[in-house]
Design an enzyme around this catalytic site. Structure first.
Site, PDB file in Angstrom:
ATOM      1  N   HIS A  67       0.863  -1.188   0.000  1.00  0.00           N
ATOM      2  CA  HIS A  67       0.000   0.000   0.000  1.00  0.00           C
ATOM      3  C   HIS A  67       0.894   1.230   0.000  1.00  0.00           C
ATOM      4  O   HIS A  67       1.570   1.530   0.992  1.00  0.00           O
ATOM      5  CB  HIS A  67      -0.894  -0.006   1.239  1.00  0.00           C
ATOM      6  N   THR A 139      -9.455  19.406 -53.184  1.00  0.00           N
ATOM      7  CA  THR A 139     -10.545  18.681 -52.539  1.00  0.00           C
ATOM      8  C   THR A 139     -10.516  17.260 -53.067  1.00  0.00           C
ATOM      9  O   THR A 139     -10.313  17.046 -54.271  1.00  0.00           O
ATOM     10  CB  THR A 139     -11.911  19.332 -52.821  1.00  0.00           C
ATOM     11  N   HIS A 140     -10.679  16.288 -52.174  1.00  0.00           N
ATOM     12  CA  HIS A 140     -10.548  14.867 -52.515  1.00  0.00           C
ATOM     13  C   HIS A 140      -9.140  14.554 -53.027  1.00  0.00           C
ATOM     14  O   HIS A 140      -8.935  13.558 -53.728  1.00  0.00           O
ATOM     15  CB  HIS A 140     -11.582  14.440 -53.566  1.00  0.00           C
ATOM     16  N   SER A 262      19.005   4.682 -44.434  1.00  0.00           N
ATOM     17  CA  SER A 262      20.256   3.917 -44.325  1.00  0.00           C
ATOM     18  C   SER A 262      20.658   3.332 -45.669  1.00  0.00           C
ATOM     19  O   SER A 262      21.813   2.952 -45.874  1.00  0.00           O
ATOM     20  CB  SER A 262      20.098   2.797 -43.293  1.00  0.00           C
ATOM     21  N   LYS A 267      17.443  10.508 -49.742  1.00  0.00           N
ATOM     22  CA  LYS A 267      16.164  10.683 -49.065  1.00  0.00           C
ATOM     23  C   LYS A 267      16.175  11.829 -48.051  1.00  0.00           C
ATOM     24  O   LYS A 267      17.079  11.963 -47.236  1.00  0.00           O
ATOM     25  CB  LYS A 267      15.747   9.393 -48.351  1.00  0.00           C
ATOM     26  N   GLU A 274       5.698  12.697 -39.510  1.00  0.00           N
ATOM     27  CA  GLU A 274       5.294  11.297 -39.362  1.00  0.00           C
ATOM     28  C   GLU A 274       5.305  10.883 -37.898  1.00  0.00           C
ATOM     29  O   GLU A 274       4.434  10.131 -37.437  1.00  0.00           O
ATOM     30  CB  GLU A 274       6.217  10.401 -40.188  1.00  0.00           C
TER      31      GLU A 274
END
Length: 430
Positions: A67, A139-140, A262, A267, A274
């Protein structure tokens, strides 16, 4: 929360040391309240204020007692003399636990609110920087009409102002103590004691409670944090889409020594955005647990406690980290004006089709007739990579209703953005 996502402040806030320090703050506030209410004399109270503890002793006693509150009170009692009889007097464990939690959350909320305001400042600055920068609205996911790039930031600013109000309301309901005893009826103390402790700590107290504060407060609070996280993901998702190679309108800042892959040296990934998208999913997951915690047996059970030790610390720590990261990402966001214009032009001007349609209607054509005329030319221009305006000028079906100068006006980006200032006045009025 794992160390990767903890700022130093929140690491300290949710540490065991701070938890028990805050327990002692509650205990001493109660001790002072009893003194002020005449339970014992000033000398006794002054002796109680000398109370101390050490974490290792609490840990050792908790193994024995199973406790944590009893381990805490017994450890603190060892630092006191005869006055220890008044420690934890008239209290149940949750009087201390829930009230201490309110104090810790108040500190967390102050830090979160400060970071929301910092993000608002960045969004406002970016909105004005890019107010007059045309971009393609989608849009879309499909090119629709020209809009202002600054309106993206203005929208997020407005969203965040609204969510700050939601967060503030949730904070008001979570920054509340209770000192009402084992089942909430003040059987072992008095309402006046709770009122006095509330005044001493400068924090509100619940109008009614059981052994615990009611957990709809905490569910609402977690929901407000999840809403904030979802807004940050909304911003991050836009950055991710606009960073795609095929779009390339923005990119996150990429330092000289930073690496994106890597395997692929070229990149430059939107890793910050993200990261925020992923963490927002975690925040939304805590909402379900918080809502499950509302339903407790009778005047109290302990089923919520273990879950809250995780979700409250994690949710506040995560949103604190996420606010820092998105603010830094937006502050250093690279916007490519030439690419913004190139993407407007990529469809050969068909994004001005609504304005040609409206002009024809103004000239007396029915909407259906005008729509069919414009759609046929727009579809041909898009399918065969033709310039939409050139094809319109070549069409006798169109030009018999307007002059070339009138057609030029339908392709005027400045005219299309004429109401942006009005939107800004509404958004940034305060």
């Amino acid at each position: 929360m794992i160390k990767r996502y903890r700022t130093p402040l929140f690491e300290t806030l949710w540490s065991d040391q701070n938890r028990y320090d805050t327990f002692l703050t509650i205990e001493l506030a109660v001790a002072k309240a009893w003194y002020l209410l005449g339970k014992y004399d000033e000398t006794t109270y002054n002796k109680l204020t000398k109370a101390t503890f050490d974490l290792e002793s609490i840990y050792a006693l908790e193994i024995e007692t199973k406790h944590d509150m009893i381990a805490f009170t017994r450890t603190v009692s060892k630092s006191l003399g005869a006055e220890k009889m008044w420690l934890h007097y008239g209290l149940t464990s949750t009087d201390v636990v829930d009230s201490a939690l309110a104090l810790i959350l108040r500190q967390a909320n102050q830090a979160i609110r400060s970071k929301i305001n910092k993000l608002l400042s960045v969004l406002k600055q970016k909105a004005y920087t890019y107010k007059d920068q045309p971009t393609i609205g989608r849009t879309h996911g499909i090119h629709a009409e020209i809009t202002s790039f600054g309106l993206k930031f203005a929208l997020w600013y407005s969203d965040l102002k609204r969510l700050l109000s939601v967060f503030d309301a949730a904070c008001k309901n979570i920054e509340v103590i209770k000192i009402s005893g084992a089942v909430g009826n003040y059987a072992a103390n008095t309402p006046q004691l709770e009122k006095t402790v509330s005044r001493l700590l400068d924090i509100a107290s619940a109008d009614i409670s059981t052994q615990v504060l009611q957990r709809d407060r905490h569910a609402n609070y977690i929901s407000s944090i999840a809403l904030l996280g979802s807004e940050l993901e909304k911003i991050a998702t836009e950055i991710r889409h606009l960073s795609r190679t095929e779009v390339s309108e923005v990119n996150e800042y990429f330092s000289v020594d930073q690496k994106g892959s890597s395997a692929m040296p070229h990149k430059k990934n939107p890793v910050s955005s993200e990261n925020i998208s992923g963490l927002s999913r975690v925040l939304r997951g805590y909402v379900l647990t918080a809502f499950e915690n509302i339903n407790l047996w009778h005047e109290r059970d302990i089923s919520h406690s273990s879950a809250e030790r995780i979700i409250l610390a994690d949710a506040t720590t995560l949103i604190d980290y996420m606010l820092d990261r998105i603010t830094n990402t937006l502050s250093n966001l690279e916007v490519h004006a030439l690419k913004l214009q190139n993407n407007i032009d990529i469809t050969g001007g068909i994004v001005f089709s609504q304005h040609v349609l409206s002009l024809l209607i103004d000239k007396g054509l029915t909407r259906d007739h005008a729509y069919d005329l414009v759609q046929k030319i727009a579809t041909d221009a898009m399918s065969n990579q033709k310039d939409f305006k050139t094809e319109l000028l070549k069409s006798s079906d169109i030009m018999k209703f307007m002059t070339p100068d009138e057609l030029d006006k339908a392709f005027d980006s400045i005219y299309i953005l004429r109401h942006v200032d009005t939107i800004y006045l509404k958004v940034f009025k305060t």
